[in-house]
Design an enzyme around this catalytic site. Structure first.
Site, PDB file in Angstrom:
ATOM      1  N   ASP A  46       0.827  -1.208   0.000  1.00 36.56           N
ATOM      2  CA  ASP A  46       0.000   0.000   0.000  1.00 36.56           C
ATOM      3  C   ASP A  46       0.863   1.260   0.000  1.00 36.56           C
ATOM      4  OD1 ASP A  46      -2.359   1.386  -0.005  1.00 36.56           O
ATOM      5  OD2 ASP A  46      -2.777   1.144   2.126  1.00 36.56           O
ATOM      6  N   ASN A  94     -10.648  -2.842  -6.239  1.00 37.02           N
ATOM      7  CA  ASN A  94      -9.856  -1.833  -6.957  1.00 37.02           C
ATOM      8  C   ASN A  94     -10.464  -1.410  -8.303  1.00 37.02           C
ATOM      9  OD1 ASN A  94      -6.616  -3.026  -5.771  1.00 37.02           O
ATOM     10  ND2 ASN A  94      -7.867  -1.330  -5.016  1.00 37.02           N
TER      11      ASN A  94
HETATM   12  C1  FPP Z   1      -1.903   0.093  -3.384  1.00 37.09           C
HETATM   13  O1  FPP Z   1      -1.424   1.427  -3.307  1.00 37.09           O
HETATM   14  C2  FPP Z   1      -1.268  -0.576  -4.516  1.00 37.09           C
HETATM   15  C3  FPP Z   1      -1.917  -1.110  -5.588  1.00 37.09           C
HETATM   16  C4  FPP Z   1      -3.391  -1.106  -5.732  1.00 37.09           C
HETATM   17  C5  FPP Z   1      -1.162  -1.704  -6.715  1.00 37.09           C
HETATM   18  C6  FPP Z   1       0.016  -2.539  -6.288  1.00 37.09           C
HETATM   19  C7  FPP Z   1       0.763  -2.966  -7.470  1.00 37.09           C
HETATM   20  C8  FPP Z   1       2.098  -2.981  -7.566  1.00 37.09           C
HETATM   21  C9  FPP Z   1       3.019  -2.614  -6.489  1.00 37.09           C
HETATM   22  C10 FPP Z   1       2.716  -3.473  -8.825  1.00 37.09           C
HETATM   23  C11 FPP Z   1       2.896  -4.967  -8.741  1.00 37.09           C
HETATM   24  C12 FPP Z   1       3.350  -5.508 -10.018  1.00 37.09           C
HETATM   25  C13 FPP Z   1       3.225  -6.794 -10.400  1.00 37.09           C
HETATM   26  C14 FPP Z   1       3.806  -7.205 -11.689  1.00 37.09           C
HETATM   27  C15 FPP Z   1       2.529  -7.813  -9.596  1.00 37.09           C
HETATM   28  P1  FPP Z   1      -2.461   2.618  -3.454  1.00 37.09           P
HETATM   29  O2  FPP Z   1      -2.543   3.015  -4.871  1.00 37.09           O
HETATM   30  O3  FPP Z   1      -3.762   2.204  -2.841  1.00 37.09           O
HETATM   31  O4  FPP Z   1      -1.777   3.725  -2.615  1.00 37.09           O
HETATM   32  P2  FPP Z   1      -2.540   4.875  -1.818  1.00 37.09           P
HETATM   33  O5  FPP Z   1      -3.239   4.188  -0.669  1.00 37.09           O
HETATM   34  O6  FPP Z   1      -1.437   5.740  -1.381  1.00 37.09           O
HETATM   35  O7  FPP Z   1      -3.497   5.531  -2.765  1.00 37.09           O
END
Ligand code: FPP
Length: 271
Positions: A46, A94
């Site tokens: 996250d 998501n």
């Molecule tokens: C949450 O952060 C993260 C995600 C929804 C995406 C996670 C994906 C990756 C790290 C890439 C992984 C890649 C592969 C190939 C598996 P957020 O966007 O919710 O952060 P925020 O809470 O700060 O908005």
């Protein structure tokens, strides 16, 4: 200004490109209790969006940086000889995000997988995708199938990537499958037990989750591995995922080693 420079330096360190699988005697692993490591670690990655905002770039740049972090954490998990690493890449919730961000993530998964396929294979990784995969873009599904096929005989770390995954959704699918078997007369209702349910989980063949790590400060499970984490230890850190370094991961291992796991029983010295 100073803060900015420090921030950038930390970022480079966490997401460094040249990070290799650390050897057992690597300084990174100094102070680790090898007898008390978790076997299966699950990670809620996250804070990508928040990190992007802090850096003055787009949220999606945080997701891209997060891929580098993931690569280095996987290499660290291999160096630690963990049995399994399961990461939450995209939840069933998501899809509520703006379409541009969802599309960006789907393309990022596709491109990253394509780019990293050979290296993952050389690292003897057993990749598996968990979740309701049939709702994902067809090209991504094909890429995921190819990756699983390529690595199916590997014997190293089990690397489970949860995409369009929800713990409740997974349990609904399990119940539908077992209910169908009951209806067909193949299973008696009283024969349903924990082992039968486990056989139908997306993660079948994995050990229970020992440790859940969540980055970026929020303290919740967000529908991740609800069954598998029944007795998991929980570890929360304020660090955003793009800055979660191998050192941060080792810190979580050390914290885990200090936990008193009783699984509903008593400690030996309290019996
Ligand atoms: C949450 O952060 C993260 C995600 C929804 C995406 C996670 C994906 C990756 C790290 C890439 C992984 C890649 C592969 C190939 C598996 P957020 O966007 O919710 O952060 P925020 O809470 O700060 O908005």
């Amino acid at each position: 200004m100073i803060k900015k420079i420090i921030g950038k330096a930390v970022t480079t360190f966490a997401g460094r490109e040249d990070f290799e699988i650390p050897q057992h005697d690597s300084p990174l692993f100094a102070g680790i209790d090898w007898e008390r490591l978790p076997r299966h670690v699950a990670v809620i990655m996250d804070g990508n969006g928040r990190w992007g905002k802090e850096q003055g770039v787009m949220r999606t740049a945080g997701h891209s940086a997060g891929v580098k972090t993931l690569k280095n954490i996987l290499k660290t998990a291999i160096g630690l000889n963990l049995d399994a690493l399961t990461v939450y890449a995209f939840s069933t919730e998501n899809w509520k995000r703006p379409e541009t961000e969802v599309n960006f993530l789907m393309n990022l998964f596709y491109d990253s997988l394509k780019r990293e396929l050979q290296e993952l294979h050389e690292d003897n990784v057993q990749i598996r995708f968990v979740g309701r995969l049939d709702k994902l873009p067809a090209s991504l599904q094909a890429q995921m199938r190819d990756a699983e096929e390529l690595m199916k005989n590997n014997t190293g770390v089990k690397f489970n990537v949860a995409i369009n995954y929800g713990g409740q959704d997974e349990l609904v699918r399990v119940m539908q499958k077992i209910a169908a078997d009951v209806q067909a007369g193949k299973v008696a209702p009283e024969a349903i037990d924990e082992a039968m349910i486990e056989q139908q989980l997306d993660t079948v063949g994995n050990l229970p989750v020992d440790l859940v790590i969540r980055t970026s400060g929020d303290m919740r499970l967000s529908n991740f591995l609800l069954w598998q984490s029944a007795y998991a230890e929980l570890y929360f850190t304020d660090v955003n995922w793009p800055e979660f370094s191998p050192e941060c991961f080792v810190e979580a291992m050390k914290d885990f080693a200090s936990r008193d796991r009783r699984f509903g029983g008593l400690n030996d010295n309290k019996k």
